[in-house]
Design a protein around this motif. Sequence first.
Motif, mmCIF file in Angstrom:
data_model
loop_
_atom_site.group_PDB
_atom_site.id
_atom_site.type_symbol
_atom_site.label_atom_id
_atom_site.label_comp_id
_atom_site.label_asym_id
_atom_site.label_seq_id
_atom_site.Cartn_x
_atom_site.Cartn_y
_atom_site.Cartn_z
ATOM 1 N N MET A 192 20.361 -27.831 -57.784
ATOM 2 C CA MET A 192 20.454 -28.708 -56.619
ATOM 3 C C MET A 192 19.060 -29.129 -56.174
ATOM 4 S SD MET A 192 22.415 -27.928 -53.016
ATOM 5 C CE MET A 192 22.250 -29.003 -51.609
ATOM 6 N N ASN A 193 18.853 -30.440 -56.066
ATOM 7 C CA ASN A 193 17.568 -30.947 -55.595
ATOM 8 C C ASN A 193 17.392 -30.605 -54.121
ATOM 9 O OD1 ASN A 193 17.307 -32.007 -58.090
ATOM 10 N ND2 ASN A 193 17.284 -34.154 -57.476
ATOM 11 N N LYS A 194 16.163 -30.591 -53.682
ATOM 12 C CA LYS A 194 15.876 -30.267 -52.280
ATOM 13 C C LYS A 194 16.505 -31.309 -51.356
ATOM 14 C CE LYS A 194 12.050 -29.292 -49.134
ATOM 15 N NZ LYS A 194 12.753 -28.192 -48.479
ATOM 16 N N GLU A 195 17.153 -30.805 -50.321
ATOM 17 C CA GLU A 195 17.782 -31.685 -49.332
ATOM 18 C C GLU A 195 16.702 -32.419 -48.541
ATOM 19 O OE1 GLU A 195 21.369 -30.609 -46.593
ATOM 20 O OE2 GLU A 195 19.532 -30.033 -45.546
ATOM 21 N N LYS A 196 16.919 -33.712 -48.324
ATOM 22 C CA LYS A 196 16.015 -34.523 -47.510
ATOM 23 C C LYS A 196 16.789 -35.067 -46.314
ATOM 24 C CE LYS A 196 12.268 -34.295 -50.092
ATOM 25 N NZ LYS A 196 10.994 -33.724 -49.584
ATOM 26 N N LYS A 197 16.161 -34.973 -45.149
ATOM 27 C CA LYS A 197 16.831 -35.358 -43.907
ATOM 28 C C LYS A 197 15.997 -36.379 -43.143
ATOM 29 C CE LYS A 197 19.056 -33.078 -39.922
ATOM 30 N NZ LYS A 197 19.257 -31.755 -39.280
ATOM 31 N N VAL A 198 16.670 -37.403 -42.639
ATOM 32 C CA VAL A 198 15.978 -38.502 -41.962
ATOM 33 C C VAL A 198 16.701 -38.846 -40.670
ATOM 34 C CG1 VAL A 198 15.569 -41.007 -42.115
ATOM 35 C CG2 VAL A 198 14.885 -39.522 -44.002
ATOM 36 N N ARG A 199 15.934 -39.216 -39.662
ATOM 37 C CA ARG A 199 16.499 -39.741 -38.416
ATOM 38 C C ARG A 199 16.184 -41.231 -38.322
ATOM 39 N NH1 ARG A 199 14.338 -37.034 -33.120
ATOM 40 N NH2 ARG A 199 15.790 -35.390 -33.767
ATOM 41 N N ALA A 200 17.206 -42.002 -37.952
ATOM 42 C CA ALA A 200 17.026 -43.436 -37.696
ATOM 43 C C ALA A 200 17.650 -43.765 -36.348
ATOM 44 C CB ALA A 200 17.671 -44.269 -38.799
ATOM 45 N N TYR A 201 16.984 -44.639 -35.632
ATOM 46 C CA TYR A 201 17.444 -45.027 -34.294
ATOM 47 C C TYR A 201 18.222 -46.338 -34.379
ATOM 48 C CZ TYR A 201 14.094 -41.499 -32.865
ATOM 49 O OH TYR A 201 13.422 -40.314 -32.715
ATOM 50 N N THR A 202 19.176 -46.480 -33.470
ATOM 51 C CA THR A 202 19.952 -47.708 -33.476
ATOM 52 C C THR A 202 19.140 -48.840 -32.852
ATOM 53 O OG1 THR A 202 22.159 -48.588 -33.057
ATOM 54 C CG2 THR A 202 21.075 -47.495 -31.223
ATOM 55 N N ASN A 203 19.642 -50.049 -32.990
ATOM 56 C CA ASN A 203 18.963 -51.196 -32.387
ATOM 57 C C ASN A 203 19.992 -52.104 -31.732
ATOM 58 O OD1 ASN A 203 19.523 -53.785 -34.152
ATOM 59 N ND2 ASN A 203 19.195 -52.117 -35.625
ATOM 60 N N ILE A 204 19.530 -52.844 -30.762
ATOM 61 C CA ILE A 204 20.364 -53.840 -30.097
ATOM 62 C C ILE A 204 19.734 -55.203 -30.347
ATOM 63 C CG2 ILE A 204 21.215 -54.695 -27.876
ATOM 64 C CD1 ILE A 204 22.528 -52.065 -28.822
ATOM 65 N N ALA A 205 20.518 -56.114 -30.892
ATOM 66 C CA ALA A 205 20.002 -57.452 -31.189
ATOM 67 C C ALA A 205 19.804 -58.233 -29.894
ATOM 68 C CB ALA A 205 20.953 -58.192 -32.123
ATOM 69 N N LEU A 206 18.626 -58.799 -29.742
ATOM 70 C CA LEU A 206 18.343 -59.712 -28.633
ATOM 71 C C LEU A 206 18.598 -61.154 -29.078
ATOM 72 C CD1 LEU A 206 15.032 -58.103 -27.283
ATOM 73 C CD2 LEU A 206 17.414 -57.381 -26.915
ATOM 74 N N ILE A 207 18.238 -61.447 -30.312
ATOM 75 C CA ILE A 207 18.657 -62.685 -30.977
ATOM 76 C C ILE A 207 19.677 -62.255 -32.018
ATOM 77 C CG2 ILE A 207 17.958 -64.684 -32.350
ATOM 78 C CD1 ILE A 207 16.829 -64.650 -29.482
ATOM 79 N N LYS A 208 20.919 -62.696 -31.858
ATOM 80 C CA LYS A 208 22.037 -62.099 -32.570
ATOM 81 C C LYS A 208 22.140 -62.507 -34.037
ATOM 82 C CE LYS A 208 23.606 -60.177 -28.766
ATOM 83 N NZ LYS A 208 23.363 -58.751 -28.521
ATOM 84 N N TYR A 209 22.635 -61.572 -34.823
ATOM 85 C CA TYR A 209 23.078 -61.826 -36.200
ATOM 86 C C TYR A 209 24.593 -61.966 -36.126
ATOM 87 C CZ TYR A 209 25.222 -59.541 -40.361
ATOM 88 O OH TYR A 209 26.041 -59.170 -41.397
ATOM 89 N N TRP A 210 25.099 -63.111 -36.518
ATOM 90 C CA TRP A 210 26.550 -63.322 -36.464
ATOM 91 C C TRP A 210 26.939 -64.288 -37.580
ATOM 92 C CZ3 TRP A 210 29.997 -60.315 -34.713
ATOM 93 C CH2 TRP A 210 31.295 -60.737 -34.457
#
Length: 325
Positions: free
Chosen positions: A1-19
């Motif tokens: 088993m390869n070494k476990e890698k852990k990452v944190r990512a934060y959410t974002n709120i669009a001010l100019i929207k993707y739609w």
Amino acid sequence: MNKEKKVRAYTNIALIKYWGKRDEKLFLPMNSSLSLTLDSFYTETSVAFDDSTAEDRFYLNDALQDDKATAKVSRFLDLFREEAGIQTAAIVKSTNFVPTAAGLASSASGMAALAGAVNLASGLNLDKTTLSTYARRGSGSATRSIFGGFVEWQMGTGSDDSFAVKVDDASWDIGMVTIVVNDKQKAVSSRVGMKNTVATSPFYPGWLTATAIDLENIKTAILKKDFEQVGAITESNGMKMHATMLGANPPLSYWEPDSVRAMQAVRELRQLGVPCYFTMDAGPNVKVLCRLSDSQTIKNYLSNIFDPTQLIISGPGKDIEEITD
């Protein structure tokens, strides 16, 4: 088993929207967008390639997920496995500190964290700009969660140049108050709502034209650190996106009565001299862009209308980061 890698990512709120997508498979957007990454909502995900398991396993909030959810993760892992020449199955463990599918963009932080973790576990170690093109293949808005602060997702001409770039670190007294009107899963997903709007709304072509102008104007306002102009453009752009949905066939509205109450409260706060501006994504929850130094005042005012547990203050979030226990 390869070494476990852990990452944190934060959410974002669009001010100019993707739609709207111009390519459903590659998640290429119809327009460029711009967001603010938030520090209060995030996902932590670990990935380990494990020779002892025959198939991928995906745990979300400590619960083993069904075949459908796991298949989506497996397809995403395959993008990295193919690039890295890995045939091994993986164990993926993800914890969401965001209400899932409630209009608070849990998919953005979720897929960005997964992209970051598998990037490290696979040994590819892609730079963040390239990594954002991979995150995009899991969720469009995840493209922007690779970076902190104000982030632009450039629509590009194809898969290789449809990526995120940091515009500004938002360290000049920028904040957001999220009003959680409803934290349940919404009845119409963003994907379905988006596709129907693009196909049927007569307002949609005008939205694309106006949004390109809004994007250039908000970037100029950010460069000048003109908060009131950033806020005014944010509020206007969000309402234009929802107007395209109202023009769809059948018409679509994510608003609930408390969404309208929240928007009216923000207007009242402005009349009282507190600069703040609302925006909404594909869901009933209202986000209030404000100066971080005004956020507690805004929360106190909104507590006259909403339960304080529905009100969450955020400052600017950071780039994705590796978590080492």
